[in-house]
Scaffold this active site. Structure first.
Site, PDB file in Angstrom:
ATOM      1  N   SER A 119       0.824  -1.202   0.000  1.00 20.12           N
ATOM      2  CA  SER A 119       0.000   0.000   0.000  1.00 20.12           C
ATOM      3  C   SER A 119       0.859   1.254   0.000  1.00 20.12           C
ATOM      4  O   SER A 119       0.334   2.350   0.038  1.00 20.12           O
ATOM      5  CB  SER A 119      -0.946  -0.017   1.190  1.00 20.12           C
ATOM      6  OG  SER A 119      -0.300  -0.504   2.329  1.00 20.12           O
ATOM      7  N   HIS A 140      -2.570  -2.898  -6.245  1.00 20.68           N
ATOM      8  CA  HIS A 140      -3.037  -2.535  -4.901  1.00 20.68           C
ATOM      9  C   HIS A 140      -4.555  -2.581  -4.770  1.00 20.68           C
ATOM     10  O   HIS A 140      -5.274  -1.763  -5.359  1.00 20.68           O
ATOM     11  CB  HIS A 140      -2.502  -1.132  -4.541  1.00 20.68           C
ATOM     12  CG  HIS A 140      -2.862  -0.712  -3.161  1.00 20.68           C
ATOM     13  ND1 HIS A 140      -3.160   0.575  -2.816  1.00 20.68           N
ATOM     14  CD2 HIS A 140      -2.991  -1.442  -2.018  1.00 20.68           C
ATOM     15  CE1 HIS A 140      -3.456   0.628  -1.524  1.00 20.68           C
ATOM     16  NE2 HIS A 140      -3.364  -0.584  -1.023  1.00 20.68           N
ATOM     17  N   GLU A 152      -5.454  -0.073  -7.677  1.00 21.40           N
ATOM     18  CA  GLU A 152      -4.414   0.825  -8.186  1.00 21.40           C
ATOM     19  C   GLU A 152      -3.374  -0.006  -8.932  1.00 21.40           C
ATOM     20  O   GLU A 152      -2.910  -1.031  -8.412  1.00 21.40           O
ATOM     21  CB  GLU A 152      -3.723   1.567  -7.034  1.00 21.40           C
ATOM     22  CG  GLU A 152      -4.551   2.694  -6.455  1.00 21.40           C
ATOM     23  CD  GLU A 152      -3.819   3.441  -5.343  1.00 21.40           C
ATOM     24  OE1 GLU A 152      -3.698   4.670  -5.437  1.00 21.40           O
ATOM     25  OE2 GLU A 152      -3.375   2.792  -4.374  1.00 21.40           O
ATOM     26  N   ASN A 190      -3.690   6.059  -0.610  1.00 20.46           N
ATOM     27  CA  ASN A 190      -3.129   6.202   0.746  1.00 20.46           C
ATOM     28  C   ASN A 190      -2.372   7.506   0.953  1.00 20.46           C
ATOM     29  O   ASN A 190      -2.196   7.953   2.089  1.00 20.46           O
ATOM     30  CB  ASN A 190      -2.233   5.003   1.070  1.00 20.46           C
ATOM     31  CG  ASN A 190      -3.077   3.771   1.333  1.00 20.46           C
ATOM     32  OD1 ASN A 190      -4.221   3.891   1.763  1.00 20.46           O
ATOM     33  ND2 ASN A 190      -2.536   2.612   1.068  1.00 20.46           N
TER      34      ASN A 190
HETATM   35  N1  CAA Z   1     -16.872  -9.677   1.825  1.00 18.09           N
HETATM   36  C1  CAA Z   1     -17.981  -9.650   1.067  1.00 18.09           C
HETATM   37  N2  CAA Z   1     -18.940  -8.698   1.210  1.00 18.09           N
HETATM   38  C2  CAA Z   1     -18.788  -7.795   2.194  1.00 18.09           C
HETATM   39  C3  CAA Z   1     -17.653  -7.772   3.042  1.00 18.09           C
HETATM   40  C4  CAA Z   1     -16.658  -8.763   2.812  1.00 18.09           C
HETATM   41  N3  CAA Z   1     -15.540  -8.814   3.554  1.00 18.09           N
HETATM   42  N4  CAA Z   1     -17.787  -6.748   3.923  1.00 18.09           N
HETATM   43  C5  CAA Z   1     -18.934  -6.127   3.627  1.00 18.09           C
HETATM   44  N5  CAA Z   1     -19.556  -6.764   2.587  1.00 18.09           N
HETATM   45  C6  CAA Z   1     -20.780  -6.354   1.885  1.00 18.09           C
HETATM   46  C7  CAA Z   1     -22.037  -6.672   2.641  1.00 18.09           C
HETATM   47  O1  CAA Z   1     -22.476  -7.968   2.361  1.00 18.09           O
HETATM   48  C8  CAA Z   1     -22.975  -5.622   2.115  1.00 18.09           C
HETATM   49  O2  CAA Z   1     -23.501  -6.044   0.865  1.00 18.09           O
HETATM   50  P1  CAA Z   1     -24.900  -5.448   0.257  1.00 18.09           P
HETATM   51  O3  CAA Z   1     -24.646  -4.019  -0.089  1.00 18.09           O
HETATM   52  O4  CAA Z   1     -25.137  -6.300  -0.910  1.00 18.09           O
HETATM   53  O5  CAA Z   1     -25.916  -5.600   1.335  1.00 18.09           O
HETATM   54  C9  CAA Z   1     -22.093  -4.416   1.873  1.00 18.09           C
HETATM   55  O6  CAA Z   1     -20.761  -4.928   1.771  1.00 18.09           O
HETATM   56  C10 CAA Z   1     -22.175  -3.429   2.998  1.00 18.09           C
HETATM   57  O7  CAA Z   1     -21.835  -4.092   4.213  1.00 18.09           O
HETATM   58  P2  CAA Z   1     -22.600  -3.946   5.597  1.00 18.09           P
HETATM   59  O8  CAA Z   1     -24.048  -3.658   5.348  1.00 18.09           O
HETATM   60  O9  CAA Z   1     -22.233  -5.085   6.474  1.00 18.09           O
HETATM   61  O10 CAA Z   1     -21.896  -2.730   6.287  1.00 18.09           O
HETATM   62  P3  CAA Z   1     -21.749  -1.240   5.846  1.00 18.09           P
HETATM   63  O11 CAA Z   1     -22.897  -0.729   5.059  1.00 18.09           O
HETATM   64  O12 CAA Z   1     -21.369  -0.571   7.106  1.00 18.09           O
HETATM   65  O13 CAA Z   1     -20.474  -1.249   4.851  1.00 18.09           O
HETATM   66  C11 CAA Z   1     -18.192  -1.165   4.362  1.00 18.09           C
HETATM   67  C12 CAA Z   1     -19.266  -1.801   5.214  1.00 18.09           C
HETATM   68  C13 CAA Z   1     -18.392  -1.553   2.893  1.00 18.09           C
HETATM   69  C14 CAA Z   1     -16.876  -1.734   4.850  1.00 18.09           C
HETATM   70  C15 CAA Z   1     -18.285   0.400   4.494  1.00 18.09           C
HETATM   71  O14 CAA Z   1     -18.299   0.762   5.844  1.00 18.09           O
HETATM   72  C16 CAA Z   1     -17.155   1.120   3.828  1.00 18.09           C
HETATM   73  O15 CAA Z   1     -17.156   1.339   2.611  1.00 18.09           O
HETATM   74  N6  CAA Z   1     -16.142   1.553   4.617  1.00 18.09           N
HETATM   75  C17 CAA Z   1     -14.964   2.233   4.105  1.00 18.09           C
HETATM   76  C18 CAA Z   1     -14.026   1.225   3.534  1.00 18.09           C
HETATM   77  C19 CAA Z   1     -12.787   1.866   3.000  1.00 18.09           C
HETATM   78  O16 CAA Z   1     -12.593   3.060   2.992  1.00 18.09           O
HETATM   79  N7  CAA Z   1     -11.882   1.006   2.523  1.00 18.09           N
HETATM   80  C20 CAA Z   1     -10.620   1.440   2.015  1.00 18.09           C
HETATM   81  C21 CAA Z   1      -9.631   1.318   3.102  1.00 18.09           C
HETATM   82  S1  CAA Z   1      -8.071   1.894   2.536  1.00 18.09           S
HETATM   83  C22 CAA Z   1      -7.385   0.557   1.842  1.00 18.09           C
HETATM   84  O17 CAA Z   1      -7.860  -0.529   1.845  1.00 18.09           O
HETATM   85  C23 CAA Z   1      -6.080   0.842   1.264  1.00 18.09           C
HETATM   86  C24 CAA Z   1      -4.921   0.483   2.104  1.00 18.09           C
HETATM   87  O18 CAA Z   1      -3.939   0.065   1.540  1.00 18.09           O
HETATM   88  C25 CAA Z   1      -4.873   0.729   3.541  1.00 18.09           C
END
Ligand code: CAA
Length: 291
Positions: A119, A140, A152, A190
């Site tokens: 990342s 990424h 990415e 990031n």
């Molecule tokens: N596998 C499969 N499906 C998943 C899942 C997983 N691990 N986690 C969540 N889901 C699905 C759920 O089944 C749900 O599907 P539907 O829309 O079909 O119902 C959907 O995702 C939403 O999940 P929830 O209803 O349980 O929960 P939520 O609405 O709170 O969403 C989230 C959860 C998608 C994680 C949301 O909170 C979100 O987008 N958060 C921000 C995530 C983010 O910013 N990620 C980037 C991080 S930075 C990175 O990754 C880069 C790095 O290098 C550090």
């Protein structure tokens, strides 16, 4: 060159998500880790996440079963070296990643493409330690991998166009979108996201707001799906700190200095959700702010 088989090295939270989406897209996946326990946990997690997709009618039970059957696990680098595409997704630590690529070297098939899901670490530097910098790229994924649409694609200085085109096609087959980033510390997502998280930790450190008020502010005030401290726990505080250190050292600018409170949480072993404690305590029914 058509990619049919994929080796994912590292069965942590990113590795299991990557194995999940490749298997669903029809690739044969070899998930590799030195820990049998991590491999077992990872397969269980992939099964649970696919069950969730079945229950929400995103995929059918047949698609889940076929995808699970395409994933095999193991710890032997000699086996994983023969696949078409390797995605290293070990801990965000340059010396660990370098060691993995060095140990793989003798086992690699001549055609195998090498990528890292780093990342933040320099792709050019990682590529330079291998025998094929022209066929090495940054690949990424975002967490949670099955949900997040972006990948990415980062070219090192030596990466050739054919490698880029093959990986862009793979992203399309996964049903995701690719953003191309130059090889500078922490790339695009990031470079912007993690300093925002670090700023939220400074706001907490300086007493501007509590954990709850900082997260509520960004959720309701900026429409972010998660507050920055909740997101930091989700990503892992050790990973957030590693990325801030790469930005700080790589860009030599004090605006990227990691907040001392972030360092303290990491030193305490409070790495977020994966260790059950970070800015929130996850040991009970509902997460409780730790400050
Ligand atoms: N596998 C499969 N499906 C998943 C899942 C997983 N691990 N986690 C969540 N889901 C699905 C759920 O089944 C749900 O599907 P539907 O829309 O079909 O119902 C959907 O995702 C939403 O999940 P929830 O209803 O349980 O929960 P939520 O609405 O709170 O969403 C989230 C959860 C998608 C994680 C949301 O909170 C979100 O987008 N958060 C921000 C995530 C983010 O910013 N990620 C980037 C991080 S930075 C990175 O990754 C880069 C790095 O290098 C550090």
């Amino acid at each position: 060159m058509e990619i049919k088989s994929v080796g994912v090295i590292g069965a942590g939270q990113m590795g299991n998500g990557i194995a999940h989406v490749f298997a669903l897209a029809g690739y044969d996946v070899l998930l590799n880790d030195i820990s049998e326990e991590a491999l077992g946990r990872s397969k269980q997690m992939i099964g649970q996440n696919m069950d969730r997709q079945v229950s929400r009618e995103k995929i059918s039970a047949e698609e889940r079963d076929a995808a699970l059957a395409r994933i095999s696990t193991g710890s032997d680098l000699a086996v994983v070296g023969k696949v078409d595409l390797i995605i290293e997704s070990a801990t965000e630590n340059e010396s660990i990643k370098r060691k993995i690529f060095a140990s793989l070297a003798e086992h690699l098939a001549p055609h195998t493409l090498l990528t890292s899901n780093t990342s933040s670490i320099s792709i050019t530097r990682l590529a330079a330690g291998t025998d094929r910098p022209e066929r090495f790229m940054g690949f990424h994924f975002m967490n949670p991998v099955p949900v997040m649409q972006l990948v990415e694609l980062i070219r090192g200085i030596a990466t050739d166009n054919a490698t880029y085109e093959i990986l862009a096609e793979v992203v399309q087959r996964l049903g995701k979108s690719a953003a191309s980033s130059e090889d500078y510390p922490a790339f695009i997502v990031n470079r912007i996201l993690v300093p925002m998280i670090n700023e939220a930790v400074y706001a907490l450190y300086e007493g501007v707001g509590s954990v709850s008020s900082i997260d509520l502010s960004m959720k309701l005030g900026a429409n972010h799906p998660m507050g920055p401290l909740e997101l930091a726990d989700f990503i892992g505080l050790d990973t957030c700190l590693a990325i801030m250190n790469v930005l700080h050292e790589g860009l030599a600018d004090t605006k990227y200095r990691p907040c001392p409170l972030l360092v303290k949480y990491v030193e305490a072993g409070w790495h977020g959700r994966k260790t059950k404690r970070g800015f929130y305590d996850y040991r009970g029914e509902t997460p409780v702010p730790t400050r």
